[in-house]
Write a protein that holds these residues in place. Structure first.
Motif: not given
Length: 192
Positions: A23-42, A183-192
């Motif tokens: 029943a588990a569905e498999h999704f490939a990460i969509d590299p055009t809508h997946t970004f990781s970012s970071f924040e720190y104090q300067h 921070y993570f923004s992730v999107e995955g598209i279901k594999d065929d």
């Protein structure tokens, strides 16, 4: 009950178990809508941000069983701060050492749901040659059929907090904070 009926019942039970196991569905990460970012104090002056522009990986999700798995590989060389000089410093051995350790990897160990909503993802974050457990707080999660792809897609946003010193990247502390929010923004598209 005849032997034939017993055999039929066993076959139906086996098929039901096989259906639930897959029943588990498999999704490939969509590299055009997946970004990781970071924040720190300067220097205590302001919160500074950077991001990584290249990611790959997969999501496995069984919403009925409330289980899943995610693996994300982040290209350390794709770090982007908006300034070429800072990008070179971030890629250097003082920070990500991207030449020797080109991948930052997150592998989940557990999905935690609050009713039907994904609330947290526990897993291991590997930066350079160090792996530490982290918990990602999920702030948004949704799956839907996407007309753009003619496929189901799932997406999520989340964050976790780490210490740079845990990953041997504590250059310039305390002027640059040891504490970092990822921070993570992730999107995955279901594999065929």
């Amino acid at each position: 009950m005849s032997a034939l009926n017993v055999a039929k019942l066993l076959l139906l039970a086996a098929l039901a178990c096989a259906g639930s196991a897959s029943a588990a569905e498999h999704f490939a990460i969509d590299p055009t809508h997946t970004f990781s970012s970071f924040e720190y104090q300067h220097w205590g002056l302001s919160a500074q941000r950077g991001r990584f522009d290249k990611s790959s990986g997969f999501i496995e999700l069984d919403q009925d069983a409330k289980t899943g798995r995610i693996m994300i590989e982040i290209d350390a060389n794709s770090v982007s701060t908006g300034t070429e000089l800072f990008d070179k410093i971030m890629r250097s051995s003082s920070f990500f050492d991207a030449q020797q350790f080109p991948k930052i990897v997150f592998n989940s160990t557990k999905f935690i749901f609050d009713n039907d909503q994904l609330a947290q993802i526990e897993g291991n974050l590997t930066v350079k040659d160090t792996t530490k457990p982290v918990t990602i707080e999920v702030t948004h999660f949704n799956c839907r059929f996407m007309l753009l792809y003619l496929k189901k897609a799932c997406g999520a946003n989340g964050y976790t907090k780490i210490l740079r010193s845990d990953y041997k990247m504590d250059s310039y502390t305390p002027f640059v904070s040891d504490a970092v929010t990822l921070y993570f923004s992730v999107e995955g598209i279901k594999d065929d």
